[in-house]
Design an enzyme around this catalytic site. Structure first.
Site, PDB file in Angstrom:
ATOM      1  CB  CYS A 139      -1.503   4.724   3.434  1.00 43.26           C
ATOM      2  SG  CYS A 139      -1.294   3.223   4.406  1.00 43.26           S
ATOM      3  NE  ARG A 146      -6.263   5.330   9.123  1.00 49.73           N
ATOM      4  CZ  ARG A 146      -7.505   5.580   8.762  1.00 49.73           C
ATOM      5  NH1 ARG A 146      -8.134   6.624   9.277  1.00 49.73           N
ATOM      6  NH2 ARG A 146      -8.122   4.796   7.893  1.00 49.73           N
ATOM      7  NE  ARG A 178      -5.979   5.897   4.248  1.00 49.14           N
ATOM      8  CZ  ARG A 178      -5.115   5.741   5.245  1.00 49.14           C
ATOM      9  NH1 ARG A 178      -5.420   4.988   6.273  1.00 49.14           N
ATOM     10  NH2 ARG A 178      -3.945   6.348   5.211  1.00 49.14           N
ATOM     11  CE  LYS A 218      -6.555  -3.155   8.607  1.00 45.41           C
ATOM     12  NZ  LYS A 218      -5.395  -2.538   7.945  1.00 45.41           N
ATOM     13  CD  GLU A 236     -14.195  -4.800  -3.339  1.00 44.98           C
ATOM     14  OE1 GLU A 236     -13.300  -5.343  -4.021  1.00 44.98           O
ATOM     15  OE2 GLU A 236     -14.372  -3.575  -3.317  1.00 44.98           O
ATOM     16  CB  CYS A 245      -4.313   3.748  -0.087  1.00 44.41           C
ATOM     17  SG  CYS A 245      -4.660   3.588   1.680  1.00 44.41           S
ATOM     18  CB  CYS A 260      -0.903  -0.003   1.228  1.00 43.46           C
ATOM     19  SG  CYS A 260      -2.187   1.265   1.202  1.00 43.46           S
ATOM     20  CE  LYS A 281      -7.301  -1.211   4.934  1.00 45.52           C
ATOM     21  NZ  LYS A 281      -5.975  -0.814   4.420  1.00 45.52           N
TER      22      LYS A 281
END
Length: 323
Positions: free
Chosen positions: A122, A205, A217, A248, A233, A130, A120, A195
């Site tokens: 981020c 974070r 996000r 997640k 997904e 991201c 990712c 997610k």
């Protein structure tokens, strides 16, 4: 027939009987331990909102991985935090980036350790999102080549599993194609498939220094109210070449773990995220709960829901209790 013929308490009478008939059991091999690796030497910087978790320079990350492996935790997942961040997250895919060097160090010292890399942008972008930003929005398609490049450099460094967590559409296909193009066909993909845009990510974070500098996000992570979308997904990621799928967070999404487990025939992973960890630690420090008991109960619930592997910050302490 009912009482007095049937007495379910008979099999609860002693610890040995309870263990004998237990349906769901935990083992250290069920855990994946997250490591936050940073530049520098002799860095072991506490994460304030996650007691017991640290930003680690490479030598300390190696020591932590050795400890995990000795306890029976055979897998770690790496998050890299570079000294320099920019708009396109160039350190994410630099061949000498912090996470690529961490992979080489860990695989050299512990060849049997399974090293997973979170793919990712981020942690590497100065805006904390991201993907690539244009006009104040994350641009999906322009982000895919960068994610693919990161996956390739990490796999070339020796990563055993690539785990894209960005939630860009098409990223699994882009990564699979890029890996296959350089003959890394045997490197599996563990997709963060379902997610959710969750409030449980705050402590992470802080640890990863990846708080978005504007907006949030929700435009690319999933809405917490959706179940069918999670299955869509998952299906898309599997069609694109994912070998494992993930849900997640875990604790507030046990129902999602269950429906995904029943829906697919590939390994299912769940991420017991930072906010879930922090709640247990805070309540235990205040004397409100038995922290060890609550930790094991939560981890058992995640496995009982259907996750074969659990990414958890509790991995070391849980493994010590499990013996």
């Amino acid at each position: 027939m009912a009482f007095p013929i049937h007495r379910p308490r008979r099999l609860r009478r002693t610890a040995a009987l309870r263990e004998m008939v237990r349906e769901t059991t935990l083992a250290p091999s069920n855990f994946i331990y997250p490591l936050f690796v940073v530049e520098g030497r002799d860095v072991r910087r506490p994460v304030g909102s996650m007691p017991g978790i640290y930003n680690l320079s490479l030598e300390h990350a190696l020591a932590e991985a050795r400890q995990a492996y000795a306890l029976g935790v055979k897998s770690v997942i790496l998050f890299g935090i570079p000294d320099h961040k920019d708009a396109r997250g160039t350190q994410a895919y630099a061949r000498e980036g912090i996470v690529q060097r961490a992979v080489r160090e860990l695989k050299s010292a512990l060849p049997e350790l399974i090293v997973i890399v979170d793919v990712c942008l981020c942690e590497y972008t100065d805006h904390g999102h991201c993907g690539v930003i244009e006009g104040g929005h994350v641009v999906n398609d322009d982000t895919l080549p960068l994610l693919a490049q990161m996956a390739v450099t990490c796999a070339q460094a020796g990563a055993d599993i690539i785990a894209p967590s960005d939630m860009m559409d098409g990223r699994v296909a882009a990564i699979r194609s890029a890996l296959d193009e350089v003959r890394l066909t045997e490197v599996p993909i563990m997709a963060y498939s379902a997610k959710y845009a969750s409030g449980f990510y705050g402590p992470f974070r802080e640890a990863a220094q990846s708080t978005p500098q504007f907006g949030d996000r929700r435009g690319y992570q999933m809405d917490p109210g959706n179940v069918r979308e999670a299955l869509r997904e998952v299906d898309l990621d599997l069609e694109e070449g994912a070998d494992m799928v993930m849900v997640k967070p875990a604790l507030s999404y046990l129902d999602i773990i269950r429906v995904v487990r029943e829906h697919v025939d590939v390994p299912v992973v769940a991420y017991n995220v930072s906010g879930e960890y922090a709640m247990v630690k805070a309540a235990a420090q205040n004397g409100w709960v038995d922290g060890d008991r609550l930790m094991l109960e939560i981890l058992t619930s995640i496995k009982r829901a259907g996750a074969e592997q659990i990414i958890t910050y509790h991995a070391l302490e849980a493994s010590k209790l499990l013996g």
